[in-house]
Design an enzyme around this catalytic site. Structure first.
Site, PDB file in Angstrom:
ATOM      1  N   THR A  64       0.797  -1.226   0.000  1.00  7.87           N
ATOM      2  CA  THR A  64       0.000   0.000   0.000  1.00  7.87           C
ATOM      3  C   THR A  64       0.834   1.282   0.000  1.00  7.87           C
ATOM      4  OG1 THR A  64      -1.795  -1.138   1.104  1.00  7.87           O
ATOM      5  CG2 THR A  64      -1.760   1.258   1.335  1.00  7.87           C
ATOM      6  N   ASN A  85       5.821  -1.372   3.582  1.00  9.55           N
ATOM      7  CA  ASN A  85       5.001  -0.776   4.647  1.00  9.55           C
ATOM      8  C   ASN A  85       5.770  -0.762   5.959  1.00  9.55           C
ATOM      9  OD1 ASN A  85       2.839  -0.461   2.932  1.00  9.55           O
ATOM     10  ND2 ASN A  85       1.682  -2.207   3.739  1.00  9.55           N
ATOM     11  N   ASP A 134      -0.262  13.094   5.258  1.00  9.43           N
ATOM     12  CA  ASP A 134      -0.299  13.529   6.652  1.00  9.43           C
ATOM     13  C   ASP A 134       1.119  13.629   7.234  1.00  9.43           C
ATOM     14  OD1 ASP A 134       0.011  10.785   6.546  1.00  9.43           O
ATOM     15  OD2 ASP A 134      -1.559  10.296   7.975  1.00  9.43           O
ATOM     16  N   HIS A 188      -8.099  -9.341   2.856  1.00  5.75           N
ATOM     17  CA  HIS A 188      -7.128  -9.944   3.783  1.00  5.75           C
ATOM     18  C   HIS A 188      -7.837 -10.928   4.707  1.00  5.75           C
ATOM     19  CE1 HIS A 188      -3.421  -7.781   3.016  1.00  5.75           C
ATOM     20  NE2 HIS A 188      -4.066  -6.620   3.034  1.00  5.75           N
ATOM     21  N   ASP A 231      -4.222   0.442  -5.676  1.00 10.74           N
ATOM     22  CA  ASP A 231      -2.769   0.377  -5.481  1.00 10.74           C
ATOM     23  C   ASP A 231      -2.174  -0.977  -5.886  1.00 10.74           C
ATOM     24  OD1 ASP A 231      -4.188  -0.732  -3.362  1.00 10.74           O
ATOM     25  OD2 ASP A 231      -2.873   0.039  -1.792  1.00 10.74           O
ATOM     26  N   HIS A 333      -0.826  -9.438  -0.478  1.00 12.63           N
ATOM     27  CA  HIS A 333      -0.209  -8.797  -1.642  1.00 12.63           C
ATOM     28  C   HIS A 333       1.184  -8.373  -1.250  1.00 12.63           C
ATOM     29  CE1 HIS A 333      -1.119  -4.871   0.280  1.00 12.63           C
ATOM     30  NE2 HIS A 333      -2.184  -5.526   0.738  1.00 12.63           N
TER      31      HIS A 333
END
Ligand code: AMP
Ligand code: ZN
Ligand code: ZN
Length: 394
Positions: A64, A85, A134, A188, A231, A333
């Site tokens: 992601t 990630n 963010d 998931h 994504d 993934h």
């Protein structure tokens, strides 16, 4: 005097108003083949009014954060630095993770996000949870941004965007990026081919329809280019299809513990065990192991020191059990971006796009120059080029 000021302000407002709008929505984990499997009437309508790609190819690793950040920087993960990630950074000794304060540490993030580029050229931007939005990358945020909160419903996010598009012209964003965390979560938990995943596909598609009808009622409707992407996709996984890393590469051979990244793991060898690991990674069943720096060119990956000495990748559908072990769920993934299960979607409609055009698969790093083209702004040099998507434009 008052009249002159008001006239100048009115001209500035109308110039701002003339500018196009670009709305980019990401549906996390929406597989490229879902619209052929499940009812997606709203995406299908966008394809008829505008364009769709047969697939959009994610970057490796198909996770992601690397992919969302590639779309908004035009850079491969090797170049923007968000290589997974969760990863260890040998230069700083820090570990990046989505759930810790490190996620908000701008020193992890390279490249210039499209919102920074647009803001510097006088265009207001906004983001609702897009990875990287963010974080003050190069000291800047979009004009409007939100700290990540997974409890904010998908409908609340889209409702806010409709409100932002009704702000006074001087505050109204012309580029908005929105992140929706479904159908990824359902996939998931229950698997990409489950009834639960299908229901999330139907739900996200219908939210897109509701959102589109809401923006179609706005005075700026005919200036909006709407782009829907994902994504990556997901493969079905199971506890039976798992390889225990420790059985092939004992932890004592490693300089740092394996950072959890199943189905992709980066390894740093203790110097004396480098050759042993280089030999061992070749013989792990259902796993491909590479010396990171020597990965085949098509991955565009492995030169960043954050990928450590070795990059090992499970075969689609397989899991790597690391130490400490990560829970194996029903979908995952991260795999090779050549795997079809990992391919993403691209749909777009608006004044800049052709009608009914079907685009060949293209790399998601082209999203960056595409947005720049739609907004009429200049971007710094990037890996992604406009050429692969040029034909979908009028
Ligand atoms: P994964 O499926 O493991 O690649 O990660 C997806 C998860 O990333 C989602 O379930 C989100 O909860 C999380 N996520 C997405 N955007 C953000 C963000 N801006 N900050 C923190 N976590 C995020
Ligand atoms: Zn994702
Ligand atoms: Zn996921």
């Amino acid at each position: 005097m008052v009249c002159i000021f008001m006239c100048i302000t009115a001209i500035a407002y109308s110039q701002q108003n003339e500018k196009p709008y670009v709305i980019l929505i990401s549906l996390d984990g929406f597989r490229h083949d879902f619209p052929a499997m499940y009812p997606t009437p709203n995406l299908n309508a966008i394809a008829r009014e505008g364009v769709k790609a047969k697939a959009m190819q994610p970057c490796f690793p198909t996770k992601t954060f690397p992919n969302h950040y590639s779309m908004v920087t035009g850079l491969y993960p090797d170049h923007h630095g968000i290589v997974a990630n969760k990863f260890y950074d040998p230069a700083s000794g820090k570990t990046f993770a989505l759930t810790t304060a490190e996620k908000s540490d701008p020193s992890f993030y390279s490249g210039e996000p499209i919102w920074n580029v647009a803001e510097a050229q006088g265009i207001k931007t906004a983001a609702y949870f897009w990875p990287g939005s963010d974080v003050p990358v190069n000291g800047r945020y979009p004009s409007i941004w939100k700290a990540y909160n997974k409890h904010t419903t998908l409908a609340q996010r889209l409702d806010s965007v409709v409100q932002w598009l009704q702000l006074p012209p001087e505050n109204r964003p012309h580029f908005i990026a929105i992140y929706l965390d479904q159908p990824d979560m359902a996939e998931h938990e229950f698997g990409p081919l489950s009834e639960e995943a299908k229901q999330q596909v139907i739900l996200t598609d219908s939210l897109i329809g509701i959102f589109q009808r809401a923006i179609n009622d706005l005075p700026v409707a005919d200036k909006i280019n709407l782009i829907i992407v994902s994504d990556h996709g997901l493969s079905e996984t199971s506890k039976e299809k798992a390889v225990k890393l420790e059985d092939y590469i004992p932890s004592r051979w490693l300089e740092y513990p394996t950072t959890m990244g199943n189905p992709v793991v980066f390894l740093k060898a203790k110097e004396t065990y480098y050759d042993s690991i280089a030999f061992a990674v070749r013989s792990i069943p259902h796993v491909k192991g590479y010396v990171s720096k020597k990965m085949p060119r098509r991955f565009h990956f492995g030169k960043n020191p954050r990928s450590l000495d070795f990059t090992i990748i499970a075969e689609a559908g397989w899991s790597i059990i690391t130490n400490p072990p990560e829970l194996i769920k029903k979908g995952n993934h991260g795999y090779d971006n050549r795997e079809k299960d990992m391919w993403a979607i691209f749909y777009a409609t608006g004044p800049a796009f052709k009608k009914g055009y079907v685009q060949q698969m293209f790399p998601n790093i082209s999203i960056y120059p595409l947005i720049a083209y739609l907004l009429g702004i200049q971007i710094p040099p990037a890996d992604g080029k406009l050429r692969p998507v040029r034909k979908m434009l009028k």
